[in-house]
Design a protein around this motif. Structure first.
Motif, PDB file in Angstrom:
ATOM      1  N   MET A   1       7.196  17.022 -26.304  1.00 29.78           N
ATOM      2  CA  MET A   1       6.689  15.794 -25.703  1.00 29.78           C
ATOM      3  C   MET A   1       5.241  15.983 -25.263  1.00 29.78           C
ATOM      4  N   GLU A   2       4.493  14.889 -25.318  1.00 25.68           N
ATOM      5  CA  GLU A   2       3.088  14.981 -24.929  1.00 25.68           C
ATOM      6  C   GLU A   2       2.988  15.202 -23.417  1.00 25.68           C
ATOM      7  N   ASN A   3       1.780  15.615 -22.980  1.00 21.26           N
ATOM      8  CA  ASN A   3       1.546  15.879 -21.560  1.00 21.26           C
ATOM      9  C   ASN A   3       1.214  14.601 -20.805  1.00 21.26           C
ATOM     10  N   ARG A   4       2.190  13.763 -20.660  1.00 26.93           N
ATOM     11  CA  ARG A   4       1.909  12.474 -20.022  1.00 26.93           C
ATOM     12  C   ARG A   4       1.736  12.645 -18.516  1.00 26.93           C
ATOM     13  N   GLU A   5       0.780  11.912 -17.947  1.00 31.40           N
ATOM     14  CA  GLU A   5       0.568  11.975 -16.511  1.00 31.40           C
ATOM     15  C   GLU A   5       0.031  10.643 -15.999  1.00 31.40           C
ATOM     16  N   PHE A   6       0.087  10.500 -14.682  1.00 34.41           N
ATOM     17  CA  PHE A   6      -0.402   9.283 -14.024  1.00 34.41           C
ATOM     18  C   PHE A   6      -1.405   9.688 -12.952  1.00 34.41           C
ATOM     19  N   TRP A   7      -2.371   8.828 -12.740  1.00 33.04           N
ATOM     20  CA  TRP A   7      -3.448   9.168 -11.809  1.00 33.04           C
ATOM     21  C   TRP A   7      -3.331   8.360 -10.529  1.00 33.04           C
ATOM     22  N   PHE A   8      -3.445   9.088  -9.420  1.00 30.70           N
ATOM     23  CA  PHE A   8      -3.394   8.489  -8.093  1.00 30.70           C
ATOM     24  C   PHE A   8      -4.832   8.269  -7.629  1.00 30.70           C
TER      25      PHE A   8
ATOM     26  N   VAL B   1      -8.025  11.504   4.886  1.00 29.39           N
ATOM     27  CA  VAL B   1      -7.458  10.683   3.808  1.00 29.39           C
ATOM     28  C   VAL B   1      -7.276  11.531   2.549  1.00 29.39           C
ATOM     29  N   ASP B   2      -8.296  12.289   2.227  1.00 26.04           N
ATOM     30  CA  ASP B   2      -8.265  13.147   1.038  1.00 26.04           C
ATOM     31  C   ASP B   2      -7.122  14.162   1.127  1.00 26.04           C
ATOM     32  N   LYS B   3      -6.983  14.779   2.290  1.00 29.19           N
ATOM     33  CA  LYS B   3      -5.941  15.790   2.490  1.00 29.19           C
ATOM     34  C   LYS B   3      -4.549  15.170   2.369  1.00 29.19           C
ATOM     35  N   ARG B   4      -4.404  14.005   2.973  1.00 31.28           N
ATOM     36  CA  ARG B   4      -3.103  13.343   2.937  1.00 31.28           C
ATOM     37  C   ARG B   4      -2.752  12.864   1.516  1.00 31.28           C
ATOM     38  N   ALA B   5      -3.754  12.367   0.808  1.00 29.33           N
ATOM     39  CA  ALA B   5      -3.499  11.902  -0.565  1.00 29.33           C
ATOM     40  C   ALA B   5      -3.004  13.070  -1.415  1.00 29.33           C
ATOM     41  N   ALA B   6      -3.613  14.238  -1.226  1.00 25.27           N
ATOM     42  CA  ALA B   6      -3.187  15.434  -1.961  1.00 25.27           C
ATOM     43  C   ALA B   6      -1.772  15.834  -1.548  1.00 25.27           C
ATOM     44  N   GLU B   7      -1.500  15.761  -0.252  1.00 18.86           N
ATOM     45  CA  GLU B   7      -0.170  16.116   0.266  1.00 18.86           C
ATOM     46  C   GLU B   7       0.899  15.150  -0.287  1.00 18.86           C
TER      47      GLU B   7
ATOM     48  N   LEU C   1       5.427  13.883  -3.786  1.00 25.55           N
ATOM     49  CA  LEU C   1       6.019  12.984  -4.789  1.00 25.55           C
ATOM     50  C   LEU C   1       6.399  13.760  -6.046  1.00 25.55           C
ATOM     51  N   ASN C   2       5.526  14.692  -6.455  1.00 19.74           N
ATOM     52  CA  ASN C   2       5.839  15.506  -7.629  1.00 19.74           C
ATOM     53  C   ASN C   2       7.052  16.403  -7.376  1.00 19.74           C
ATOM     54  N   ALA C   3       7.178  16.874  -6.135  1.00 21.56           N
ATOM     55  CA  ALA C   3       8.286  17.780  -5.807  1.00 21.56           C
ATOM     56  C   ALA C   3       9.597  17.025  -5.575  1.00 21.56           C
ATOM     57  N   SER C   4       9.528  15.710  -5.444  1.00 18.53           N
ATOM     58  CA  SER C   4      10.720  14.930  -5.068  1.00 18.53           C
ATOM     59  C   SER C   4      11.794  14.930  -6.152  1.00 18.53           C
ATOM     60  N   GLY C   5      11.370  15.148  -7.394  1.00 20.41           N
ATOM     61  CA  GLY C   5      12.331  15.057  -8.497  1.00 20.41           C
ATOM     62  C   GLY C   5      12.604  13.623  -8.919  1.00 20.41           C
ATOM     63  N   ASN C   6      11.966  12.673  -8.269  1.00 20.23           N
ATOM     64  CA  ASN C   6      12.208  11.261  -8.606  1.00 20.23           C
ATOM     65  C   ASN C   6      11.159  10.675  -9.543  1.00 20.23           C
ATOM     66  N   LEU C   7      10.096  11.430  -9.808  1.00 20.70           N
ATOM     67  CA  LEU C   7       9.091  10.960 -10.762  1.00 20.70           C
ATOM     68  C   LEU C   7       9.298  11.681 -12.087  1.00 20.70           C
ATOM     69  N   PRO C   8       9.485  10.958 -13.178  1.00 24.39           N
ATOM     70  CA  PRO C   8       9.720  11.613 -14.469  1.00 24.39           C
ATOM     71  C   PRO C   8       8.456  12.214 -15.066  1.00 24.39           C
ATOM     72  N   TYR C   9       7.286  11.828 -14.567  1.00 24.21           N
ATOM     73  CA  TYR C   9       6.021  12.339 -15.101  1.00 24.21           C
ATOM     74  C   TYR C   9       5.142  12.779 -13.940  1.00 24.21           C
ATOM     75  N   LYS C  10       4.205  13.653 -14.269  1.00 25.54           N
ATOM     76  CA  LYS C  10       3.340  14.246 -13.254  1.00 25.54           C
ATOM     77  C   LYS C  10       2.374  13.213 -12.677  1.00 25.54           C
ATOM     78  N   LEU C  11       2.208  13.269 -11.353  1.00 24.49           N
ATOM     79  CA  LEU C  11       1.202  12.449 -10.688  1.00 24.49           C
ATOM     80  C   LEU C  11       0.017  13.359 -10.376  1.00 24.49           C
ATOM     81  N   VAL C  12      -1.183  12.905 -10.705  1.00 33.81           N
ATOM     82  CA  VAL C  12      -2.397  13.694 -10.473  1.00 33.81           C
ATOM     83  C   VAL C  12      -3.289  12.924  -9.505  1.00 33.81           C
ATOM     84  N   TYR C  13      -3.581  13.563  -8.388  1.00 32.42           N
ATOM     85  CA  TYR C  13      -4.488  12.916  -7.426  1.00 32.42           C
ATOM     86  C   TYR C  13      -5.912  13.071  -7.936  1.00 32.42           C
ATOM     87  N   LYS C  14      -6.565  11.949  -8.220  1.00 29.92           N
ATOM     88  CA  LYS C  14      -7.897  12.012  -8.832  1.00 29.92           C
ATOM     89  C   LYS C  14      -9.019  11.897  -7.820  1.00 29.92           C
TER      90      LYS C  14
END
Ligand code: MN
Length: 490
Positions: free
Chosen positions: A1-8, A24-30, A35-48
């Protein structure tokens, strides 16, 4: 599968000073990490980025548009982000967009709340300013509101990610047609130019004779390997190994041709089997099990939708398959639809281990009895979906159904079958479906929802019609009438 991701992408501005922006920056990263660790997102979220300027937003949108891995952006405003900053970026955004209206804190902290807290935690009004500009720009978007640690919010975000992946798959989809549509059939026709412009599909034809040439070059060793795979996955309920080997040969050849062209969906027709002994049955079914879309009688629209909805499902290959409404059980109090096809029902719908059987098939020029998988569909909530060409626009019709274990064994029915209760009930459901112009071919899915199909249709810019538990014929007629007017103005 391709490396699909979503940008925050988090919205803010310089007004609050560097300390607030750092938090704000620290919290967005946290939040991204959690969210990535929750197991509820099927694809990676990347904080941009926490964006503070028009330029930063325009830049991240430009990057998102050009990045093949990025399947969509998710925005949130921790503080207030004046939305004129977003206009130049948003007018160019080509990727799916979700606005997550959340806040970092769960509770209003009674003792601690002061003006510093208020300045930092302004999502309640920041997200409204942000929502206005997307409404003003008439952007297709998903709005999800709720606390970011809440499992139901995370799951909705996950479902939207799958929808956005359906958009990515659609925009790159290539469909291989073996032969034309079944003669005289109307609903399987459609404007391929319109479909390519709206949905991205490249729909082209290849000669059955070319397929036969590739079939003739398939080796016995290749067939042995695939038959071993059939044996590992299915029960063999026939002595006719020759028919199974013939289906393997067909499958290998079709897969080779599709993979060489990058096609993820195909259609064929029993009216054009020139040089083939059997209509592909088991072959088409096992290709669907691997994620390829399929449509019978040359129905390339349902084939493409099957591929897309499979990609939107679990692990990028969910429980969705080509289906056809066959016959009704109209007994009062137990009204069911029976769906099947002459051969090609996807084993991802199966509630029991499929059996490989061979039977005579009178439709089409089958010289030999085709092998096919026979099984019963599983129990559970599902949807059926049909894409039709209304002339000037595409309409996606989605009906909620509940699949049941078939209420009778039907021992002489030589094909896989699924039985279901339609919403709001069988007869009103049929009246609504026919009123909307829905096809006899559908994609049946256990793991894609009506909400996902609505969001997908919105992003693709096509009409969406939903038939659910509260739908009435009168209400639907009114909606279709208004839709007709609205679409003429587009
Ligand atoms: Mn059919």
């Amino acid at each position: 599968m391709e490396n699909r991701e979503f940008w925050f992408v988090v919205g803010s501005q310089f007004l609050y000073g560097p300390e607030v922006l750092e938090i704000v920056d620290k919290r967005a990263a946290e939040m991204t990490e959690a969210l990535n660790a929750s197991g509820n997102l099927p694809y990676k979220l990347v904080y941009k980025v926490t964006a503070k300027t028009n330029q930063e937003i325009a830049d991240v949108v430009k990057e998102a548009n050009y990045n093949d891995n990025c399947c969509g952006i998710i925005t949130w405003c921790h503080t207030f982000s004046p939305s004129k900053m977003w206009i130049n970026g948003f007018v160019n955004l080509q990727k799916p967009y979700c606005h997550l209206a959340t806040q970092y804190n769960l509770e209003i902290p009674n003792e601690e709340i002061d003006m510093d807290f208020m300045n930092l935690n302004q999502a309640a009004h920041g997200d409204r300013e942000h929502g206005f500009i997307a409404a003003r720009l008439r952007m297709p978007r998903k709005v999800i509101a709720g606390y970011w640690k809440d499992e139901s919010v995370q799951k909705r975000l996950g479902a939207w990610m799958r929808t956005a992946v359906g958009v990515a798959v659609s925009r790159k989809l290539k469909v291989m047609r073996f032969g034309d549509n079944m003669r005289e059939v109307a609903v399987t026709e459609g404007d391929k130019v319109e479909v390519q412009a709206k949905l991205g599909w490249q729909v082209n034809t290849w000669a059955v004779g070319d397929l036969v040439k590739v079939m003739n070059a398939v080796t016995e060793e290749e067939i042995d390997a695939l038959v071993a795979e059939y044996k590992a996955n299915y029960d063999i309920a026939t002595d006719n190994m020759e028919a199974i080997r013939y289906q393997a040969k067909e499958e290998i050849a079709m897969k080779k041709m599709m993979d060489a062209e990058g096609c993820k969906a195909f259609a064929n027709t029993f009216q054009d089997l020139y040089g083939m002994e059997q209509l592909p049955g088991l072959a088409s079914q096992h290709l669907m099990a691997q994620g390829y879309g399929y449509g019978g009688e040359g129905d390339w629209k349902v084939s493409a939708m099957t591929a897309i909805m499979k990609a939107m499902g679990e692990n990028g290959n969910g429980a969705s398959g080509f289906m056809e409404d066959y016959t009704y059980h109209l007994v009062p109090g137990q009204q069911y639809s029976l769906g099947a096809h002459m051969l090609e029902v996807c084993p991802s719908l199966a509630g029991n281990k499929p059996r490989i059987e061979t039977h005579f098939l009178g439709i089409g020029m089958n010289e030999k009895d085709p092998a096919r998988l026979v099984f019963e569909g599983k129990e559970g909530d599902a949807i059926v979906v049909s894409l039709i060409d209304m002339g000037g626009r595409l309409r996606l019709i989605c009906q909620d159904i509940h699949c049941v274990k078939p209420i009778m064994p039907m021992p002489n029915l030589p094909v896989a079958r699924v039985m279901w209760q339609a919403m709001p009930n069988l007869t009103t459901g049929v009246e609504c479906w026919i009123t909307a112009g829905g096809a006899h071919h559908t994609v049946l899915s256990y793991d894609v929802t009506a909400e996902q199909m609505k969001d997908w249709a919105n992003i693709m810019g096509i009409e969406y019609v939903h038939i659910g538990k509260d739908t009435t014929v009168e209400g639907l007629e009114q909606q279709l009438f208004l839709n007709d007017l609205a679409w003429k103005l587009q």
